[in-house]
Design a protein around this motif. Structure first.
Motif, PDB file in Angstrom:
ATOM      1  N   MET A   8      23.542  45.672  -4.843  1.00  0.00           N
ATOM      2  CA  MET A   8      23.383  45.546  -6.317  1.00  0.00           C
ATOM      3  C   MET A   8      22.947  43.995  -7.088  1.00  0.00           C
ATOM      4  N   ASN A   9      21.991  44.485  -7.105  1.00  0.00           N
ATOM      5  CA  ASN A   9      21.499  42.871  -8.096  1.00  0.00           C
ATOM      6  C   ASN A   9      21.426  42.717  -9.566  1.00  0.00           C
ATOM      7  N   SER A  10      22.465  41.974 -10.548  1.00  0.00           N
ATOM      8  CA  SER A  10      22.489  41.713 -11.473  1.00  0.00           C
ATOM      9  C   SER A  10      22.241  42.887 -11.881  1.00  0.00           C
ATOM     10  N   GLU A  29      26.858  45.753   4.222  1.00  0.00           N
ATOM     11  CA  GLU A  29      26.436  45.771   5.110  1.00  0.00           C
ATOM     12  C   GLU A  29      26.815  46.752   6.232  1.00  0.00           C
ATOM     13  N   LYS A  30      25.282  47.425   6.764  1.00  0.00           N
ATOM     14  CA  LYS A  30      25.732  48.305   7.475  1.00  0.00           C
ATOM     15  C   LYS A  30      26.357  49.185   8.605  1.00  0.00           C
ATOM     16  N   GLY A  31      27.603  49.888   8.579  1.00  0.00           N
ATOM     17  CA  GLY A  31      28.738  50.306   9.339  1.00  0.00           C
ATOM     18  C   GLY A  31      29.809  49.710   9.452  1.00  0.00           C
ATOM     19  N   GLU A  32      30.202  48.938   7.476  1.00  0.00           N
ATOM     20  CA  GLU A  32      31.139  47.896   7.475  1.00  0.00           C
ATOM     21  C   GLU A  32      31.485  49.150   5.932  1.00  0.00           C
ATOM     22  N   ILE A  33      33.995  48.497   6.592  1.00  0.00           N
ATOM     23  CA  ILE A  33      33.960  49.609   4.932  1.00  0.00           C
ATOM     24  C   ILE A  33      34.254  48.377   4.493  1.00  0.00           C
ATOM     25  N   HIS A  34      33.674  48.405   2.831  1.00  0.00           N
ATOM     26  CA  HIS A  34      33.837  47.241   1.841  1.00  0.00           C
ATOM     27  C   HIS A  34      33.908  47.688   0.844  1.00  0.00           C
ATOM     28  N   GLU A  67      18.529  50.786   1.990  1.00  0.00           N
ATOM     29  CA  GLU A  67      17.950  50.245   3.122  1.00  0.00           C
ATOM     30  C   GLU A  67      16.660  49.666   2.460  1.00  0.00           C
ATOM     31  N   GLY A  68      16.899  48.954   2.234  1.00  0.00           N
ATOM     32  CA  GLY A  68      15.623  47.884   1.955  1.00  0.00           C
ATOM     33  C   GLY A  68      14.933  48.643   0.606  1.00  0.00           C
TER      34      GLY A  68
END
Length: 506
Positions: A8-10, A29-34, A67-68
């Motif tokens: 999420m940018n600006s 990051e993919k697969g993390e708990i943030h 996802e890019g």
């Protein structure tokens, strides 16, 4: 190098000229708990509503990259199609439908265009197994506890091939066992490749589960902390959340000395006709002037029932025993009788029972004591404004004005309005039921500071709390309840978590 599933940018978002988010950026990051953390009103929920399409593309500035690909979510279903699911504090379930009907609501299993209910039940069982919930899928949702309902909500999300699961304060209304179960589930989902973003005020949970944690303050990104680098600790989180160090979240105050008893209960019992049993049993306790009494215990121990039985018996329990206020025997027929005798009760459910969410701050504060600002049955608007402005200032209620809708306030500020409402009746004894549930560490410190000021001015407080740190940090004495009974009384000098839990599990 790990791949980012989300950027999420600006991101900037305003409401009627008020900036809720200002140039916020963070990556997951993919697969993390943030974990996403910050004080009430920091912008966490707003940011997630931007991500999920609740606030559609075009109503904010900045880019969402999932996802890019740069995404333009015009509605919630757009984000769902991409594999993003969000679960709010207020669960979006249909209480009168079954578990399996809820899990597949809007996503029914069909055969030849017709809903196949037998296959739906089969698939629902698979989803329940996935979230470790052992219930009959034909059970009505309203017959489940909050913790199990939370798992049904997650099972519902998993039916839609979710890649990113967002949980907004998922453990706010859960007991310790249900909270631990939910956190364990997030770890299991992580092992299955599902990424999670969790908004939480519970710092211990953040520390135990987060791979990374992004801190927001006043609608801006402060920092992202990395557990692998040892950056996620309570002191570091608090400093970044509130912009200052809080060495001791429980502010100190002079120790209580008065022996004057404000409230006494002798052999006090409350029988609930609906349940067919006593919810309070033979309780003996007292509260002295200028002290904070902590009432600890597990959920279902009878703490709230005790408070309600004392505060005018709104649940119509059959009461036995003696209740004395200032050495005078009392028999309250209604909550108004308790208020007239100097008692006030701040409920644990501020949204459901404590506040009028569709009304403004001013109307909420005056609601319990209208006769004080009325003459001949007509409310004096100027007096109401003066009272509301006074409490807004003294309790540090953060709002654009006293005419702001209470439902639009953060949890901490809603709690302050609820507190102001009952302080306005001029109580001698204030019963606080879970006074800091669902509010951030900065707001907690402010609530505790207000409590200390009230005590110094001669008020007495009964504080019901499930947070043992809070009980130990704020109380002068502690009563421990279990199964409707007082299992022990501890001075704060002798009380510790082990002794409290030993008594609470008797």
């Amino acid at each position: 190098m790990a791949q980012n599933i989300l950027e999420m940018n600006s991101i900037s978002k305003s409401f009627t000229g008020v900036k809720a988010l200002s140039n916020v950026s963070f990556k997951v990051e993919k697969g993390e708990i943030h974990c996403l953390i910050g004080e009430n009103g920091a912008g966490k929920s707003t940011l997630m509503k931007v991500l999920s399409g609740v606030y559609p593309y075009g109503t904010y500035e900045g880019d969402i990259v999932f996802e890019g690909k740069v995404q333009q979510f015009h509605k919630i279903s757009d984000s769902v199609k991409e594999g993003i699911a969000i679960i709010y504090q207020e669960l979006a379930l249909f209480p009168d439908l079954t578990v399996y009907e809820n899990i597949f609501a809007g996503n029914e299993v069909k055969n030849g265009g017709v809903i196949d209910w037998n296959q739906t039940i089969v698939e629902a069982k698979k989803m329940l197994q996935k979230v470790n919930l052992q219930v009959n899928p034909e059970t009505l949702v309203k017959d489940l506890g909050v913790g199990k309902q939370q798992l049904v909500e997650i099972a519902k999300a998993l039916t839609k091939d979710v890649k990113l699961l967002i949980l907004d304060e998922p453990t706010a209304a859960l007991n310790e066992d249900d909270s631990e179960n939910l956190l364990n589930l997030l770890s299991e989902l992580k092992d299955q490749g599902i990424t999670s973003i969790m908004i939480s005020h519970k710092l211990k949970e953040v520390i135990s589960i987060a791979d990374k944690a992004t801190v927001l303050r006043d609608g801006e990104t402060v920092c992202t902390l990395d557990a692998m680098k040892g950056e996620i600790s309570e002191s570091v989180i608090i400093k970044n959340m509130v912009g200052r160090e809080i060495d001791d979240i429980y502010p100190k105050r002079p120790k209580h000395t008065s022996e004057e008893k404000i409230l006494e209960l002798h052999n006090w019992s409350a029988y609930d006709p609906q349940l067919g049993r006593n919810v309070v049993k033979n309780v003996n306790l007292h509260v002295k002037r200028g002290e904070i009494i902590g009432i600890a215990g597990l959920m279902g121990s009878g703490r709230t029932e005790l408070a309600l039985s004392v505060f005018g018996n709104a649940k119509s329990y059959k009461l036995q025993g003696d209740l004395m206020v200032n050495r005078e025997l009392k028999e309250f027929k209604h909550t108004s009788d308790a208020i007239q005798s100097g008692l006030a009760y701040v409920t644990e459910d501020r949204k459901g029972d404590g506040l009028f969410l569709l009304q403004d701050i001013k109307n909420n504060i005056s609601a319990a004591n209208l006769h004080h600002i009325a003459s001949g049955g007509v409310i004096n608007d100027n007096e109401e404004i003066k009272v509301a402005e006074s409490y807004k200032k003294s309790l540090y209620i953060k709002a654009s004005s006293i005419e702001q809708n209470v439902g639009k306030l953060s949890g901490g500020n809603q709690q302050k309005v609820s507190l102001a409402k009952w302080l306005f009746v001029g109580p001698k004894l204030l019963i606080l039921d879970e006074p800091t549930r669902g509010i951030d560490v900065g707001a907690k410190f402010e609530i505790y500071s207000v409590m200390n000021e009230l005590i110094e001015n001669g008020l007495s407080i009964i504080m019901i709390s499930s947070e043992l740190g809070e009980v130990l940090g704020m109380s002068d004495r502690v009563y421990v309840m279990a199964q409707g009974e007082i299992k022990g009384e501890l001075s704060i000098a002798e009380a510790d978590q082990e002794k409290i839990m030993e008594l609470a599990t008797q």
